[in-house]
Design a protein around this motif. Structure first.
Motif, PDB file in Angstrom:
ATOM      1  N   LYS A 106      63.268  29.587  65.837  1.00  0.00           N
ATOM      2  CA  LYS A 106      63.600  29.401  67.165  1.00  0.00           C
ATOM      3  C   LYS A 106      64.682  28.424  67.409  1.00  0.00           C
ATOM      4  O   LYS A 106      64.413  27.091  66.846  1.00  0.00           O
ATOM      5  CB  LYS A 106      62.649  29.320  68.138  1.00  0.00           C
ATOM      6  CG  LYS A 106      61.744  30.441  68.406  1.00  0.00           C
ATOM      7  CD  LYS A 106      60.696  30.290  69.572  1.00  0.00           C
ATOM      8  CE  LYS A 106      60.067  31.783  70.097  1.00  0.00           C
ATOM      9  NZ  LYS A 106      59.158  31.736  71.173  1.00  0.00           N
ATOM     10  N   THR A 133      65.404  35.876  62.329  1.00  0.00           N
ATOM     11  CA  THR A 133      64.454  35.108  63.110  1.00  0.00           C
ATOM     12  C   THR A 133      63.459  34.378  62.429  1.00  0.00           C
ATOM     13  O   THR A 133      63.382  33.247  62.591  1.00  0.00           O
ATOM     14  CB  THR A 133      63.798  35.859  64.019  1.00  0.00           C
ATOM     15  OG1 THR A 133      64.778  36.421  64.920  1.00  0.00           O
ATOM     16  CG2 THR A 133      62.734  35.357  64.975  1.00  0.00           C
ATOM     17  N   CYS A 167      68.838  32.608  67.745  1.00  0.00           N
ATOM     18  CA  CYS A 167      67.405  33.006  67.629  1.00  0.00           C
ATOM     19  C   CYS A 167      66.759  32.215  69.060  1.00  0.00           C
ATOM     20  O   CYS A 167      66.417  31.217  68.736  1.00  0.00           O
ATOM     21  CB  CYS A 167      66.963  32.287  66.571  1.00  0.00           C
ATOM     22  SG  CYS A 167      65.003  32.584  66.283  1.00  0.00           S
ATOM     23  N   PHE A 168      66.746  33.227  69.941  1.00  0.00           N
ATOM     24  CA  PHE A 168      66.234  32.931  71.156  1.00  0.00           C
ATOM     25  C   PHE A 168      66.968  31.201  71.658  1.00  0.00           C
ATOM     26  O   PHE A 168      66.269  30.393  72.328  1.00  0.00           O
ATOM     27  CB  PHE A 168      64.808  32.594  71.114  1.00  0.00           C
ATOM     28  CG  PHE A 168      64.236  33.836  70.746  1.00  0.00           C
ATOM     29  CD1 PHE A 168      63.970  34.902  71.531  1.00  0.00           C
ATOM     30  CD2 PHE A 168      63.503  34.041  69.520  1.00  0.00           C
ATOM     31  CE1 PHE A 168      63.512  36.250  71.279  1.00  0.00           C
ATOM     32  CE2 PHE A 168      63.158  35.179  69.058  1.00  0.00           C
ATOM     33  CZ  PHE A 168      63.044  36.117  69.914  1.00  0.00           C
ATOM     34  N   GLU A 178      60.448  38.556  69.641  1.00  0.00           N
ATOM     35  CA  GLU A 178      59.970  37.454  70.368  1.00  0.00           C
ATOM     36  C   GLU A 178      58.513  37.413  70.033  1.00  0.00           C
ATOM     37  O   GLU A 178      57.942  36.195  69.816  1.00  0.00           O
ATOM     38  CB  GLU A 178      60.213  37.687  71.588  1.00  0.00           C
ATOM     39  CG  GLU A 178      60.095  36.441  72.612  1.00  0.00           C
ATOM     40  CD  GLU A 178      60.538  36.245  73.843  1.00  0.00           C
ATOM     41  OE1 GLU A 178      60.349  35.232  74.367  1.00  0.00           O
ATOM     42  OE2 GLU A 178      61.064  37.459  74.428  1.00  0.00           O
TER      43      GLU A 178
END
Length: 276
Positions: free
Chosen positions: A267, A262, A230-231, A44
């Protein structure tokens, strides 16, 4: 006989129960920082940094020595790599295979080009593990694993941004810029030529519909599904619900992307590996 399953970190997999296993890391770098895609990577934080970074960034695959280090001490090795047209990982692993077998007569290495990344690689690694635990021999496992890849697994992706792909020559910069300006989500699959966009969708709802449609077009009938996000657990959960509504018996598992995936998915991105 000591057997090991090895992959690169594009698989998003850190462990594989029941067998000796190792993930060899790729590296993500900018002019300021380097991120090694191991279990210790704070994904992250990396994603947050990259989203604000305006300079050049890129990735580097494992070198021959990295692969040799992962093979060392084992009699039989099965190796699954990221798609070869997007990375040199497969070629490095093949060179390491040749060197390892020449220097260690009688030892064997099988290297599979997944022609994919992320969750489809996971499905292939799990299939390899199952074949090893069944006690099948090297040639049989190699043949069945290749056949499984060719006939029984696939990958769909959905991207909200393609900036890093464009910066690294994977897609045309004009396409990535237009998608960002228009708020388009790109849905596509992967083949031996690389990324293959199939749909340009405005909004999450349309994108999720097209993901399911593309899965069915490829041959999905309710088999196992691995969704690496991805998040974006929200969209991943909605996709799972959509699949279960149509295929109630499906085994659908959600997980997050690691460093390499990622970087490229960015994101909001989704990667869907599934059995056909």
């Amino acid at each position: 006989m000591k057997i090991k399953i090895v992959t690169d970190s594009a698989s998003n997999m850190l462990a594989l129960d029941g067998v000796d296993f190792q993930s060899v890391p790729l590296t993500i770098s900018t002019d300021e920082k380097e991120f090694v895609d191991t279990a210790a990577l704070d994904v992250e934080s990396m994603a947050d940094y990259l989203s604000k970074y305006k300079g050049k960034s890129g990735t580097a695959c494992p070198n021959v020595g990295d692969w040799l280090g992962a093979f060392e001490g084992y009699d039989v090795i099965f190796c699954v790599t990221i798609i070869s047209v997007l990375s040199g990982s497969y070629n490095a692993a093949m060179t390491a295979k040749q060197q390892y077998e020449e220097e260690n007569p009688g030892k064997k290495v099988f290297v599979l080009d997944s022609f994919s990344a992320g969750p489809e690689m996971k499905l292939l690694l799990e299939k390899c593990r199952d074949l090893v635990l069944e006690g099948k021999d090297f040639d049989t496992i190699s043949k069945e694993l290749q056949a499984h890849k060719d006939n029984h697994t696939a990958l769909i992706f959905c991207l909200e941004s393609m900036n890093n792909l464009a910066n690294n020559g994977r897609v045309k910069p004009a396409v990535a810029k237009l998608a960002t300006i228009l708020g388009i989500r790109v849905v596509g699959d992967v083949n031996e030529e690389g990324l293959h966009p199939t749909n340009k969708c405005r909004g999450e709802k349309k994108a999720l519909v097209e993901i399911v449609n593309n899965m069915k077009r490829i041959g999905y009938k309710g088999g196992r599904v691995l969704i690496d996000h991805c998040f974006n657990e929200g969209s991943a959960g909605k996709l799972k619900s959509a699949l279960l509504a149509e295929f109630p018996g499906a085994d659908v598992i959600l997980d997050g992307t690691r460093g390499l995936c990622t970087f490229y998915a960015e994101k909001g991105g989704l990667m869907i590996g599934f059995e056909i």
